[in-house]
Design an enzyme around this catalytic site. Structure first.
Site, PDB file in Angstrom:
ATOM      1  N   ASP A   1       0.860  -1.174   0.000  1.00 47.92           N
ATOM      2  CA  ASP A   1       0.000   0.000   0.000  1.00 47.92           C
ATOM      3  C   ASP A   1       0.911   1.244   0.000  1.00 47.92           C
ATOM      4  O   ASP A   1       2.103   1.142   0.342  1.00 47.92           O
ATOM      5  CB  ASP A   1      -0.862  -0.041   1.275  1.00 47.92           C
ATOM      6  CG  ASP A   1      -1.633   1.242   1.494  1.00 47.92           C
ATOM      7  OD1 ASP A   1      -2.318   1.675   0.546  1.00 47.92           O
ATOM      8  OD2 ASP A   1      -1.558   1.812   2.606  1.00 47.92           O
TER       9      ASP A   1
ATOM     10  N   ASP B   1      -0.263   5.186   0.829  1.00 48.57           N
ATOM     11  CA  ASP B   1      -0.573   6.150   1.896  1.00 48.57           C
ATOM     12  C   ASP B   1      -0.538   5.528   3.290  1.00 48.57           C
ATOM     13  O   ASP B   1      -1.270   4.584   3.570  1.00 48.57           O
ATOM     14  CB  ASP B   1      -1.974   6.741   1.684  1.00 48.57           C
ATOM     15  CG  ASP B   1      -2.023   7.656   0.474  1.00 48.57           C
ATOM     16  OD1 ASP B   1      -0.962   7.963  -0.078  1.00 48.57           O
ATOM     17  OD2 ASP B   1      -3.138   8.061   0.087  1.00 48.57           O
TER      18      ASP B   1
ATOM     19  N   ASP C   1      -1.714  -0.649   6.031  1.00 46.14           N
ATOM     20  CA  ASP C   1      -1.964   0.008   7.321  1.00 46.14           C
ATOM     21  C   ASP C   1      -3.446   0.089   7.681  1.00 46.14           C
ATOM     22  O   ASP C   1      -3.777   0.469   8.799  1.00 46.14           O
ATOM     23  CB  ASP C   1      -1.379   1.430   7.314  1.00 46.14           C
ATOM     24  CG  ASP C   1      -2.189   2.388   6.449  1.00 46.14           C
ATOM     25  OD1 ASP C   1      -2.639   1.964   5.360  1.00 46.14           O
ATOM     26  OD2 ASP C   1      -2.397   3.537   6.857  1.00 46.14           O
TER      27      ASP C   1
HETATM   28 MG    MG Z   1      -3.036   3.196   3.524  1.00 46.92          MG
END
Ligand code: MG
Length: 268
Positions: free
Chosen positions: A9, A11, A217
């Site tokens: 991922d 961000d 995250d």
């Molecule tokens: Mg993310």
């Protein structure tokens, strides 16, 4: 070293949650690419947004855009011919999602029928978009250049009409996902997990023992983390983990990019 592919991922994972910088991870990513470990971006970001980071960091691996809508594979990347749906620049594109033209058409119809007053990138000028996103015009342009989705960034999303619109989109095979601030209209078939599996099958055709590593995250990374051999969850700012369950999931005790570095160094 075992053969591994890293699916990540962006961000809050590879790049900083708040200022979008990649200083913490860039050196290690370059090193990985240098020793032949592909770093595959797999994020909600668009082709142009990912191109910006790929170029800045120096990543050559394939990448997965718009929440698993499409896999972009550099031409001649694999030493065999692959099936693909379209071609953009030097990339063969394997599509899981629906193209934006279709999405805009369905959205227009659903808005008319429901009376929902919400507006997406396609309805607004770049000045207004950049004001709302609080990004400069170039970055706003990269975010607004979507191939397989539309983002609703303005208007009231708590009304009955909005719910009706969402239901109509569902019927048309689309989903309207609530993000932090905005909603994304995207095909139900777009899927980070499926995209990762598809791409990893190609790697395994080349190297049967190739191991997949995944890093994320947030809840929207769950399909990605459930689809890899070695999933890692990094912390959110404030040192906490999103409440996710996946087989063999390793919770890394460090925030975002710092957690990324810690997890990957542990693998090498
Ligand atoms: Mg993310």
């Amino acid at each position: 070293m075992e053969n591994i592919v890293i699916y990540t991922d962006l961000d809050g994972t590879l790049i900083d949650f708040e200022d979008y910088s990649f200083e913490v991870t860039a050196t290690l990513v370059r090193k990985l690419e240098g020793i032949g470990v592909p770093v595959v971006f797999c994020s909600s970001k668009t082709r142009e947004e990912q191109a910006y980071y790929r170029e800045a960091i120096g990543v050559k691996a394939p990448f997965i855009t718009e929440n698993g809508s499409a896999i972009f594979i550099p031409q001649d990347y694999f030493p065999f011919t692959i099936e693909f749906d379209s071609q953009i620049d030097d990339y063969l594109v394997v599509e899981l999602g629906t193209n934006r033209e279709n999405i805009l058409k369905e959205l227009e119809e659903a808005r008319k029928k429901s009376g929902a007053k919400v507006f997406g990138y396609a309805d607004l000028g770049i000045d207004e978009i950049s004001q709302i996103l609080k990004l400069d015009k170039k970055a706003s342009q990269r975010a607004a250049t979507r191939d397989y989705s539309e983002t609703l960034i303005k208007g009231d999303k708590s009304t009955k009409a909005f719910k009706e619109m969402t239901a109509l989109l569902e019927k048309a095979g689309l989903q309207c996902n609530a993000g932090g601030k905005f909603h994304t209209v995207i095909s139900k078939k777009s899927d980070k997990g499926k995209a990762v599996k598809k791409l990893h099958q190609l790697y395994k055709r080349q190297f049967p023992k190739m191991i997949s590593v995944g890093l994320g995250d947030s809840a929207n990374d769950l399909p990605l983390l459930q689809s890899v051999d070695r999933p890692f969850l990094v912390q959110k700012p404030g040192n906490w983990w999103d409440d996710l369950q996946a087989p063999n999931l390793v919770k890394v005790p460090a925030i975002g990019p710092k957690g990324w570095v810690e997890a990957v160094k542990g693998l090498l």
